[in-house]
Design an enzyme around this catalytic site. Structure first.
Site, PDB file in Angstrom:
ATOM      1  CG  ASP A 105     -11.849 -82.794 -30.920  1.00 10.81           C
ATOM      2  OD1 ASP A 105     -11.185 -82.837 -29.874  1.00 10.81           O
ATOM      3  OD2 ASP A 105     -11.755 -82.137 -31.799  1.00 10.81           O
ATOM      4  CG  HIS A 111      -8.433 -82.485 -32.855  1.00  7.93           C
ATOM      5  ND1 HIS A 111      -8.959 -81.707 -32.253  1.00  7.93           N
ATOM      6  CD2 HIS A 111      -6.919 -81.968 -33.032  1.00  7.93           C
ATOM      7  CE1 HIS A 111      -8.287 -80.606 -31.729  1.00  7.93           C
ATOM      8  NE2 HIS A 111      -7.102 -80.684 -32.399  1.00  7.93           N
ATOM      9  CB  SER A 114      -6.618 -77.351 -32.220  1.00  2.74           C
ATOM     10  OG  SER A 114      -6.083 -78.553 -31.279  1.00  2.74           O
TER      11      SER A 114
END
Length: 318
Positions: free
Chosen positions: A251, A281, A155
Site C-alpha cells: 500500500d 490498498h 483510506s
C-alpha cells in the site's frame, strides 16, 4: 522484484477486477463506478436521514442499526467512507457497516460529507465533526451510550478519522472512546519509500494520490498545511483515543501508517497494528473471500468489539 510478483497469490485476481482510472482526468468517470453488490442483512436496518452539515445545509446521514434493537443504549461508530477525499458516498460501505452492527451490536452513522475539489479542506472534515457533535448531542433520542462513541474509516476515511480525533481533542469536543483509521491517507508530502514504490495502475498509486491531495488541499496546497488536513504533520498525538489500524505491505500508505503507529506509541496512546504481506490498498474489499481478506476484516471487527467492551485501558483525552 516487480509489484505483481509481490502480491499475495490469492489477491492477484483483484488486480484484474479493480477499475482503473487516472486522476484528475477521470474523476467524473471514477465517481460513476458502482459499488460491489451487497446483500441486505436481515439483522440490520438501514435508513437515511438528514442532518445539518457544517455549512448549515442539509446532509445525508446513513444509519445502520440492529433490526431488533431494544431500549438499551448501544455503542456508536461514526464511520467515514474512503475515496481519496474526492470519491465515494456512504452506501459504498454498506457491507462492512452491516458487519460492524452484527459483530459489535452498535449503531453506525455514516455521513455523506462534502468532497473535493468542489469542496476542498476543511469542508469534509467539518461535516464529519458536525456529525460527531450531532450524534453525541442526540444520544438519548438515538439510543446511544455517549461514553462509547468510536470513529473509523478506510483510506481517506482513515485520514478523516485521524484528523477528527485531533480536532475533537483540540476543540474539547465530544469524547471518543476509540479510533480506527484503517490504512489512512494522512501525509500530503508523499516522500516515503512506499509512496514512490507503488505505481501499478490497478491499485491506488502515487499518481492518483498526488492528484487527490492537490484537489483536497485546494488553495492551501502551496501554503502551510494544517495537521487537520494531513495528520502526519501534527506535532503531538498525545491524548488521542486508543487506536487500531492496519495496512498492506504493498500500500502506498504503508510507511506513513508505520510512522503514525510509532508516534502514537511514543506519545502514550495505546495502539494495535497489523501489517499484511502481499496486500495492496483495500485488498480485503477487492477479494473479500480470500483468507487474508477475512483475517483483515476480522482483525478490525474484533478490535471494535473489544473497545466497546472496555478492554482498552485508556478512554482518550477528550
Amino acid at each position: 522484484m516487480r509489484f505483481i510478483e509481490r502480491v499475495a497469490p490469492e489477491l492477484k485476481q483483484g488486480l484484474a477486477l479493480n477499475p482503473q482510472f487516472q486522476l484528475p482526468e477521470d474523476l467524473a468517470k471514477a465517481r460513476t463506478i458502482p459499488p460491489n453488490d451487497v446483500t441486505q442483512s436481515q439483522q440490520v436496518r438501514i435508513t437515511n436521514r438528514q442532518i445539518l452539515g457544517a455549512d448549515g445545509q442539509s446532509m445525508l446521514l446513513r444509519v445502520y442499526e440492529p433490526a431488533d434493537k431494544d431500549e438499551d443504549a448501544l455503542p456508536a461508530l461514526l464511520w467515514l467512507h474512503g475515496g481519496g477525499y474526492v470519491l465515494g458516498n456512504p452506501s459504498v460501505d454498506d457491507g462492512i457497516c452491516q458487519n460492524f452492527v452484527e459483530s459489535a451490536g452498535c449503531i453506525v452513522f455514516s455521513p455523506d460529507y462534502r468532497l473535493a475539489p468542489e469542496h476542498p479542506f476543511p469542508a469534509g472534515l467539518e461535516d464529519c465533526y458536525a456529525t460527531l457533535v450531532w450524534v453525541a448531542g442526540n444520544a438519548a433520542e438515538l439510543g446511544i451510550d455517549v461514553q462509547r462513541i468510536a470513529i473509523g474509516g478506510p483510506s481517506a476515511g482513515g485520514g478523516l478519522t485521524a484528523a477528527l480525533a485531533l480536532l475533537a481533542r483540540d476543540r474539547g469536543g465530544p469524547a471518543i472512546c476509540f479510533q480506527m483509521p484503517l490504512y489512512p491517507m494522512i501525509d500530503d508530502r508523499n516522500i516515503t519509500p512506499s509512496s514512490y514504490e507503488i505505481t501499478h495502475p490497478a491499485v491506488w498509486n502515487r499518481a492518483n494520490n498526488l492528484a487527490a491531495w492537490k484537489m483536497y488541499l485546494g488553495e492551501h496546497a502551496n501554503g502551510e498545511i494544517s495537521p487537520y488536513a494531513a495528520p502526519s504533520r501534527a506535532q503531538s498525538l498525545a491524548g488521542l483515543p486508543p487506536t487500531y489500524t492496519c495496512v498492506g505491505q504493498l500500500d502506498p500508505f504503508r510507511d506513513e501508517t508505520l510512522e503514525y503507529v510509532a508516534r502514537l506509541a511514543q506519545d502514550g496512546v495505546d495502539v494495535e497494528f497489523q501489517l499484511y504481506p502481499g496486500g495492496y490498498h483495500a485488498f480485503e474489499h477487492s477479494v473479500p473471500d480470500a483468507e487474508i481478506s477475512k483475517r483483515t476484516k476480522d482483525g478490525y471487527l474484533n478490535a471494535l468489539v473489544r473497545a466497546f467492551r472496555g478492554q482498552s485501558r485508556n478512554s482518550g483525552g477528550n
